[in-house]
Write a protein that holds these residues in place. Structure first.
Motif, PDB file in Angstrom:
ATOM      1  N   TYR A   1      -7.887  -9.392   3.480  1.00 35.17           N
ATOM      2  CA  TYR A   1      -7.574  -8.267   2.593  1.00 35.17           C
ATOM      3  C   TYR A   1      -6.089  -8.166   2.264  1.00 35.17           C
ATOM      4  N   ASP A   2      -5.197  -8.607   3.160  1.00 29.40           N
ATOM      5  CA  ASP A   2      -3.767  -8.568   2.842  1.00 29.40           C
ATOM      6  C   ASP A   2      -3.466  -9.482   1.657  1.00 29.40           C
ATOM      7  N   SER A   3      -3.987 -10.715   1.715  1.00 27.10           N
ATOM      8  CA  SER A   3      -3.783 -11.650   0.597  1.00 27.10           C
ATOM      9  C   SER A   3      -4.464 -11.134  -0.657  1.00 27.10           C
ATOM     10  N   SER A   4      -5.663 -10.559  -0.499  1.00 23.47           N
ATOM     11  CA  SER A   4      -6.375 -10.017  -1.645  1.00 23.47           C
ATOM     12  C   SER A   4      -5.567  -8.917  -2.313  1.00 23.47           C
ATOM     13  N   ASN A   5      -5.002  -8.002  -1.507  1.00 27.20           N
ATOM     14  CA  ASN A   5      -4.198  -6.903  -2.038  1.00 27.20           C
ATOM     15  C   ASN A   5      -2.963  -7.433  -2.772  1.00 27.20           C
ATOM     16  N   TYR A   6      -2.362  -8.494  -2.215  1.00 31.00           N
ATOM     17  CA  TYR A   6      -1.160  -9.079  -2.833  1.00 31.00           C
ATOM     18  C   TYR A   6      -1.482  -9.595  -4.239  1.00 31.00           C
ATOM     19  N   TYR A   7      -2.545 -10.353  -4.379  1.00 32.33           N
ATOM     20  CA  TYR A   7      -2.855 -10.955  -5.674  1.00 32.33           C
ATOM     21  C   TYR A   7      -3.365  -9.909  -6.676  1.00 32.33           C
ATOM     22  N   PHE A   8      -4.133  -8.895  -6.197  1.00 31.83           N
ATOM     23  CA  PHE A   8      -4.559  -7.838  -7.108  1.00 31.83           C
ATOM     24  C   PHE A   8      -3.354  -7.062  -7.638  1.00 31.83           C
ATOM     25  N   THR A   9      -2.373  -6.787  -6.766  1.00 31.17           N
ATOM     26  CA  THR A   9      -1.164  -6.067  -7.190  1.00 31.17           C
ATOM     27  C   THR A   9      -0.384  -6.882  -8.216  1.00 31.17           C
ATOM     28  N   ALA A  10      -0.245  -8.196  -7.974  1.00 35.57           N
ATOM     29  CA  ALA A  10       0.452  -9.061  -8.929  1.00 35.57           C
ATOM     30  C   ALA A  10      -0.267  -9.079 -10.272  1.00 35.57           C
ATOM     31  N   ALA A  11      -1.605  -9.120 -10.239  1.00 35.91           N
ATOM     32  CA  ALA A  11      -2.379  -9.116 -11.485  1.00 35.91           C
ATOM     33  C   ALA A  11      -2.172  -7.810 -12.233  1.00 35.91           C
ATOM     34  N   LEU A  12      -2.176  -6.668 -11.518  1.00 38.24           N
ATOM     35  CA  LEU A  12      -2.008  -5.366 -12.159  1.00 38.24           C
ATOM     36  C   LEU A  12      -0.652  -5.255 -12.830  1.00 38.24           C
ATOM     37  N   GLN A  13       0.384  -5.746 -12.177  1.00 38.08           N
ATOM     38  CA  GLN A  13       1.725  -5.696 -12.770  1.00 38.08           C
ATOM     39  C   GLN A  13       1.778  -6.474 -14.079  1.00 38.08           C
ATOM     40  N   LEU A  14       1.190  -7.654 -14.102  1.00 33.77           N
ATOM     41  CA  LEU A  14       1.211  -8.459 -15.326  1.00 33.77           C
ATOM     42  C   LEU A  14       0.369  -7.828 -16.429  1.00 33.77           C
ATOM     43  N   TYR A  15      -0.783  -7.248 -16.071  1.00 33.97           N
ATOM     44  CA  TYR A  15      -1.608  -6.576 -17.087  1.00 33.97           C
ATOM     45  C   TYR A  15      -0.851  -5.397 -17.693  1.00 33.97           C
ATOM     46  N   GLU A  16      -0.164  -4.635 -16.844  1.00 32.72           N
ATOM     47  CA  GLU A  16       0.595  -3.477 -17.343  1.00 32.72           C
ATOM     48  C   GLU A  16       1.753  -3.926 -18.227  1.00 32.72           C
ATOM     49  N   GLN A  17       2.396  -5.043 -17.856  1.00 26.85           N
ATOM     50  CA  GLN A  17       3.492  -5.563 -18.686  1.00 26.85           C
ATOM     51  C   GLN A  17       3.004  -6.008 -20.059  1.00 26.85           C
ATOM     52  N   SER A  18       1.805  -6.575 -20.092  1.00 27.28           N
ATOM     53  CA  SER A  18       1.260  -7.038 -21.372  1.00 27.28           C
ATOM     54  C   SER A  18       0.489  -5.946 -22.113  1.00 27.28           C
ATOM     55  N   GLY A  19       0.374  -4.740 -21.505  1.00 25.89           N
ATOM     56  CA  GLY A  19      -0.281  -3.618 -22.174  1.00 25.89           C
ATOM     57  C   GLY A  19      -1.788  -3.726 -22.240  1.00 25.89           C
TER      58      GLY A  19
END
Length: 540
Positions: A198-216
């Motif tokens: 779950y730690d690795s899962s949380n890391y990659y989900f957070t990275a994905a969310l940041q990129l989605y928010e940056q791209s709108g």
């Protein structure tokens, strides 16, 4: 809805049959229409498809088929979707549209995956990869790598899934494609969640969310936020999970995404249940159930409308075909009647004249056939007679050569016998004591011995023997190519079936030397001890 929205973006390739201003207006309309009424979008695509066929624009025809397949897939009609994609694939290959072929193969791979035909899905992806490699399309490669990774994830082959997701990530990073990178991070987070890391899962989900928010991309962000809530809930952080899931619910309500709303309600119900708040859990699970019913109802309505469109289109096409066929039949019938009447008139005239001509021609033909038969029979008889004469001539020539060969052999035997008698008599004289006479006689004996081996008759003998016994020397060399001239001479005399004494006389050697020569020949010809050299030679 996002998927179908992207589908209609490609329709600009299909609308080439209209004016440019109308194209832009119609494309914008279909983009808006597809988000709520995919059946209407499908109707428009069908119209564009018909027009592209009329214009013989095969590339646009294939694109329309591909887009209709995508709408059919979105509405859950997988068999119809696959049929459209297969038609598109054939045309794309014929017109040489490599990248569109690859994109269509990716769509087909998804359909095979949902039909649980995983080997076929992988085959489509592999071919798409090959085409993208040829064209150097990094985004296409990344997209296909991601799909293959997802395929392995569903098969629980996590090592292979990670491998292809990393390949996809490398391609997206190379071309700085943020939304693509975000999707791969989301996929990797999902794999780690399956593995309960779950730690690795949380890391990659957070990275994905940041990129989605940056791209709108708000729609894609909802699922990631929901996944983060799942991770928090699975790790026992229930209050934080509720906060995160409420955030996903708010985003889903803003975008009116029923799927994500239902998922958020379900996750909230699970979290409150784990906290022991059963009233709240029941409330959100009931909301999830209603959302699911709304989803099913909406899907059923869309599928019903889509099937109705397909039925209307098929009915309309059948009617058009029926009317066209009726018109063609009427035209063909009219033309046929006119032609038949004309033909009957012409036929009556032609039959009378041709009947007369036929009788006259039959008479001439019969006479010509009889003449040809007589001529052919005479020619055949002459040819047979000629062949008989040729055969008789050849037999006579062969007999003459046999007699000549025998005569030549007898001549040599007689000559050698004479020489042998002379040699013996001279040998007696050599024993006398007259020294000068002895020297002269020894020279004479030596000359006679040379005549035994170097006789001019041997060349004539060999030429005549070769004519009588064709292929004899070639057959011998096929057994051993290293046979000497003396070997061939001895074998020729054996072939003539001469007695050993005559052979020794002809060759000017003793009987013992002849036996040694025969023994050596058997070894050269690889004959066993029990095999007869004479029988072997006679068989050649």
């Amino acid at each position: 809805m996002k998927y179908l929205y992207n589908v209609l973006l490609g329709l600009v390739l299909c609308i080439s049959v209209r004016g440019q201003e109308n194209d832009r207006a119609e494309l914008a309309y279909t983009q808006r229409l597809s988000q709520r009424f995919p059946d209407s979008a499908f109707l428009l695509l069908k119209e564009m498809y018909t027009q592209s066929i009329a214009k013989k624009d095969r590339a646009s025809t294939a694109t329309c088929l591909q887009q209709m397949g995508q709408i059919s897939y979105y509405l859950g009609n997988y068999s119809q979707a696959l049929d459209y994609h297969l038609q598109a694939d054939k045309i794309f290959r014929e017109v040489g549209r490599r990248e569109q072929t690859a994109a269509n193969l990716d769509d087909m791979g998804i359909l095979y995956y949902y039909n649980r035909q995983l080997p076929l899905a992988r085959k489509q992806y592999d071919e798409a990869l090959a085409l993208y490699n040829q064209s150097g399309n990094g985004e296409g490669l990344a997209n296909t790598y991601g799909k293959i990774g997802h395929l392995y994830e569903k098969q629980r082959k996590y090592d292979s899934a990670f491998l292809y997701q990393r390949l996809a990530l490398a391609q997206y990073q190379r071309i700085a494609h943020k939304q693509g990178m975000a999707k791969i991070y989301e996929n990797m987070g999902s794999i780690y969640e399956d593995l309960e890391r779950y730690d690795s899962s949380n890391y990659y989900f957070t990275a994905a969310l940041q990129l989605y928010e940056q791209s709108g991309d708000r729609v894609a962000s909802i699922e990631v936020v929901n996944n983060l809530g799942d991770v928090l809930r699975k790790t026992g952080h229930y209050p934080e999970a509720i906060v995160q899931t409420n955030k996903a619910l708010a985003l889903a309500m803003q975008t009116n995404d029923l799927y994500e709303k239902g998922a958020a309600y379900r996750d909230l119900g699970k979290a409150y249940h784990l906290l022991g708040k059963e009233d709240s859990a029941y409330h959100y699970l009931e909301l999830s159930r209603r959302a699911t019913l709304d989803i099913y109802s909406g899907e059923n309505n869309r599928q019903t409308a889509f099937l109705s469109v397909l039925y209307d289109i098929d009915k309309k096409n059948d009617e058009i075909v029926r009317l066209e066929n009726a018109h063609k039949i009427t035209v063909i019938t009219t033309i046929a009647v006119i032609i038949v009447v004309v033909l009957l008139i012409v036929l009556g005239v032609v039959i009378i004249s041709r009947q007369r001509l036929k009788i006259r021609n039959e008479r001439l033909t019969g006479e010509q056939d009889r003449q040809i038969y007589r001529t052919q029979r005479e020619l055949m008889q002459a040819e047979l007679q000629n062949r008989r004469l040729q055969e008789e001539k050849l037999m006579q020539e062969l007999e003459v050569k046999r007699k000549g060969l025998t005569s030549s052999t007898l001549h040599v035997i007689q000559k050698n016998q004479l020489l042998e008698n002379l040699r013996d008599r001279l040998a007696v004289l050599v024993k006398d004591d007259k020294r000068d006479q002895k020297k002269q006689l020894q020279q004479l004996i030596q000359q006679i011995n040379l005549n035994f081996n170097h006789d001019q008759y041997w060349n004539e003998f060999r030429e005549t023997f070769g004519q009588v016994h064709q292929q004899f020397f070639d057959n011998l060399k096929s057994h051993n190519e290293e046979l000497t001239g003396n070997d061939l001479r001895l074998l020729s005399l054996i072939k003539l079936n001469l007695a050993s004494g005559d052979i020794a006389t002809l060759l000017g050697i003793s009987q013992d030397s002849l036996r040694v020569s025969r023994y050596r020949l058997k070894k050269k010809l690889a004959l066993h001890n029990g095999e007869s050299l004479t029988a072997f030679v006679q068989s050649l």
